[in-house]
Design a protein around this motif. Structure first.
Motif, PDB file in Angstrom:
ATOM      1  N   LEU A   5     -11.302 -25.470   0.232  1.00  0.00           N
ATOM      2  CA  LEU A   5     -10.415 -24.571  -0.682  1.00  0.00           C
ATOM      3  C   LEU A   5     -11.046 -23.179  -0.980  1.00  0.00           C
ATOM      4  N   ASN A   6     -12.428 -23.283  -1.077  1.00  0.00           N
ATOM      5  CA  ASN A   6     -13.000 -21.782  -1.579  1.00  0.00           C
ATOM      6  C   ASN A   6     -12.607 -20.908  -0.233  1.00  0.00           C
ATOM      7  N   ARG A   7     -12.885 -21.458   1.100  1.00  0.00           N
ATOM      8  CA  ARG A   7     -12.663 -20.525   2.137  1.00  0.00           C
ATOM      9  C   ARG A   7     -11.046 -20.182   2.293  1.00  0.00           C
ATOM     10  N   SER A   8     -10.092 -20.948   1.896  1.00  0.00           N
ATOM     11  CA  SER A   8      -8.787 -20.915   1.662  1.00  0.00           C
ATOM     12  C   SER A   8      -8.513 -19.533   0.818  1.00  0.00           C
ATOM     13  N   LEU A   9      -9.396 -19.850  -0.406  1.00  0.00           N
ATOM     14  CA  LEU A   9      -8.836 -18.923  -1.278  1.00  0.00           C
ATOM     15  C   LEU A   9      -9.728 -17.397  -0.941  1.00  0.00           C
ATOM     16  N   ALA A  10     -10.941 -17.521  -0.488  1.00  0.00           N
ATOM     17  CA  ALA A  10     -11.267 -16.423   0.097  1.00  0.00           C
ATOM     18  C   ALA A  10     -10.366 -15.573   1.122  1.00  0.00           C
ATOM     19  N   LEU A  11      -9.794 -16.514   2.005  1.00  0.00           N
ATOM     20  CA  LEU A  11      -8.641 -15.843   3.143  1.00  0.00           C
ATOM     21  C   LEU A  11      -7.551 -15.329   2.355  1.00  0.00           C
ATOM     22  N   ILE A  12      -7.118 -15.846   1.395  1.00  0.00           N
ATOM     23  CA  ILE A  12      -5.874 -15.501   0.784  1.00  0.00           C
ATOM     24  C   ILE A  12      -6.267 -14.096   0.042  1.00  0.00           C
ATOM     25  N   ALA A  13      -7.503 -13.724  -0.447  1.00  0.00           N
ATOM     26  CA  ALA A  13      -7.959 -12.611  -1.167  1.00  0.00           C
ATOM     27  C   ALA A  13      -7.856 -11.676  -0.189  1.00  0.00           C
ATOM     28  N   ALA A  14      -8.477 -11.893   1.194  1.00  0.00           N
ATOM     29  CA  ALA A  14      -8.659 -10.841   1.975  1.00  0.00           C
ATOM     30  C   ALA A  14      -7.298 -10.565   2.713  1.00  0.00           C
ATOM     31  N   PHE A  15      -6.532 -11.363   2.907  1.00  0.00           N
ATOM     32  CA  PHE A  15      -5.164 -10.996   3.259  1.00  0.00           C
ATOM     33  C   PHE A  15      -4.290 -10.130   2.318  1.00  0.00           C
ATOM     34  N   SER A  16      -4.598 -10.323   1.085  1.00  0.00           N
ATOM     35  CA  SER A  16      -3.994  -9.378  -0.056  1.00  0.00           C
ATOM     36  C   SER A  16      -4.396  -8.046  -0.050  1.00  0.00           C
ATOM     37  N   ALA A  17      -5.647  -8.115   0.232  1.00  0.00           N
ATOM     38  CA  ALA A  17      -6.085  -6.696   0.132  1.00  0.00           C
ATOM     39  C   ALA A  17      -5.976  -5.780   1.407  1.00  0.00           C
ATOM     40  N   LEU A  18      -5.664  -6.830   2.723  1.00  0.00           N
ATOM     41  CA  LEU A  18      -5.625  -6.059   3.953  1.00  0.00           C
ATOM     42  C   LEU A  18      -3.752  -6.273   4.359  1.00  0.00           C
ATOM     43  N   SER A  19      -3.103  -6.026   3.318  1.00  0.00           N
ATOM     44  CA  SER A  19      -1.688  -6.438   3.653  1.00  0.00           C
ATOM     45  C   SER A  19      -0.634  -5.527   4.616  1.00  0.00           C
ATOM     46  N   VAL A  20      -1.591  -4.198   4.634  1.00  0.00           N
ATOM     47  CA  VAL A  20      -0.986  -3.089   5.582  1.00  0.00           C
ATOM     48  C   VAL A  20      -2.124  -2.696   6.245  1.00  0.00           C
ATOM     49  N   VAL A  21      -2.011  -2.857   7.541  1.00  0.00           N
ATOM     50  CA  VAL A  21      -2.917  -2.483   8.592  1.00  0.00           C
ATOM     51  C   VAL A  21      -2.527  -1.433   9.530  1.00  0.00           C
ATOM     52  N   SER A  22      -2.966  -0.233   9.554  1.00  0.00           N
ATOM     53  CA  SER A  22      -2.564   0.831  10.390  1.00  0.00           C
ATOM     54  C   SER A  22      -3.413   0.607  11.744  1.00  0.00           C
ATOM     55  N   VAL A  23      -2.493   0.983  12.579  1.00  0.00           N
ATOM     56  CA  VAL A  23      -3.067   0.865  14.199  1.00  0.00           C
ATOM     57  C   VAL A  23      -2.385   1.949  14.845  1.00  0.00           C
ATOM     58  N   ASP A  24      -3.093   2.418  15.939  1.00  0.00           N
ATOM     59  CA  ASP A  24      -2.693   3.430  16.770  1.00  0.00           C
ATOM     60  C   ASP A  24      -2.007   2.500  17.982  1.00  0.00           C
ATOM     61  N   ALA A  25      -1.308   3.202  19.078  1.00  0.00           N
ATOM     62  CA  ALA A  25      -0.271   2.804  20.053  1.00  0.00           C
ATOM     63  C   ALA A  25      -1.334   1.846  20.927  1.00  0.00           C
ATOM     64  N   ALA A  26      -2.546   2.142  21.196  1.00  0.00           N
ATOM     65  CA  ALA A  26      -3.183   1.412  21.908  1.00  0.00           C
ATOM     66  C   ALA A  26      -4.021   0.231  21.414  1.00  0.00           C
ATOM     67  N   ALA A  27      -3.790   0.125  19.931  1.00  0.00           N
ATOM     68  CA  ALA A  27      -4.566  -1.090  19.193  1.00  0.00           C
ATOM     69  C   ALA A  27      -3.728  -2.250  19.343  1.00  0.00           C
ATOM     70  N   ALA A  28      -4.479  -3.478  18.512  1.00  0.00           N
ATOM     71  CA  ALA A  28      -3.952  -4.728  18.652  1.00  0.00           C
ATOM     72  C   ALA A  28      -2.312  -4.683  17.991  1.00  0.00           C
ATOM     73  N   THR A  29      -1.491  -5.340  18.559  1.00  0.00           N
ATOM     74  CA  THR A  29      -0.332  -5.586  17.833  1.00  0.00           C
ATOM     75  C   THR A  29      -0.019  -7.178  17.666  1.00  0.00           C
ATOM     76  N   ILE A  30       0.832  -7.372  16.483  1.00  0.00           N
ATOM     77  CA  ILE A  30       1.266  -8.981  16.137  1.00  0.00           C
ATOM     78  C   ILE A  30       2.561  -9.110  16.252  1.00  0.00           C
ATOM     79  N   ARG A  31       2.930 -10.312  16.364  1.00  0.00           N
ATOM     80  CA  ARG A  31       4.021 -10.649  16.259  1.00  0.00           C
ATOM     81  C   ARG A  31       4.129 -12.063  15.554  1.00  0.00           C
ATOM     82  N   VAL A  32       4.924 -12.235  14.392  1.00  0.00           N
ATOM     83  CA  VAL A  32       4.806 -13.324  13.638  1.00  0.00           C
ATOM     84  C   VAL A  32       6.532 -14.043  13.500  1.00  0.00           C
TER      85      VAL A  32
END
Length: 128
Positions: A5-32
């Protein structure tokens, strides 16, 4: 609180803080992608343009969070599936609950071997 539970809460907090990720054209891309059906939830998190190495994925919706096992890239790609269907779980999908997807949206994140988020994206899930 439990370690999970502690790990899950920490992950949720991290994702909230990182909700926008800026990448350049050669950087990692993600499809969800995600989908809900009566009695079933499923999702996938796929990465491209990745440095060779080991990655895992975190799939979350509402307060629900699941983390995949680590996978090695094939070329510059890696793919992760999450599902509540037993047949898909037997074929390698990370198990999630039937009602895992909450509010019609889900977030997928790719983590490198050190646990650093390299890409994240929130999407609206398909309802069938």
């Amino acid at each position: 609180m439990s370690k999970t539970l502690n790990r899950s809460l920490a992950l949720i907090a991290a994702f909230s803080a990182l909700s926008v990720v800026s990448v350049d054209a050669a950087a990692a891309t993600i499809r969800v992608k995600c989908e809900t059906r009566a009695g079933r939830s499923s999702g996938s998190v796929d990465g491209q343009n990745l440095a060779s190495g080991n990655y895992s994925a975190v799939f979350s919706s509402g307060s629900n969070t699941a983390q995949s096992p680590v996978e090695h890239t094939v070329g510059d790609e890696v793919e992760f599936d999450f599902d509540s269907n037993k047949r898909d779980i037997k074929q390698g999908a990370t198990p999630i609950a039937k009602d895992f997807i909450v509010g019609g949206t889900a977030t997928g994140s790719l983590l490198d071997a050190g646990g650093k988020v390299v890409a994240t994206k929130t999407v609206t899930c398909r309802a069938r």
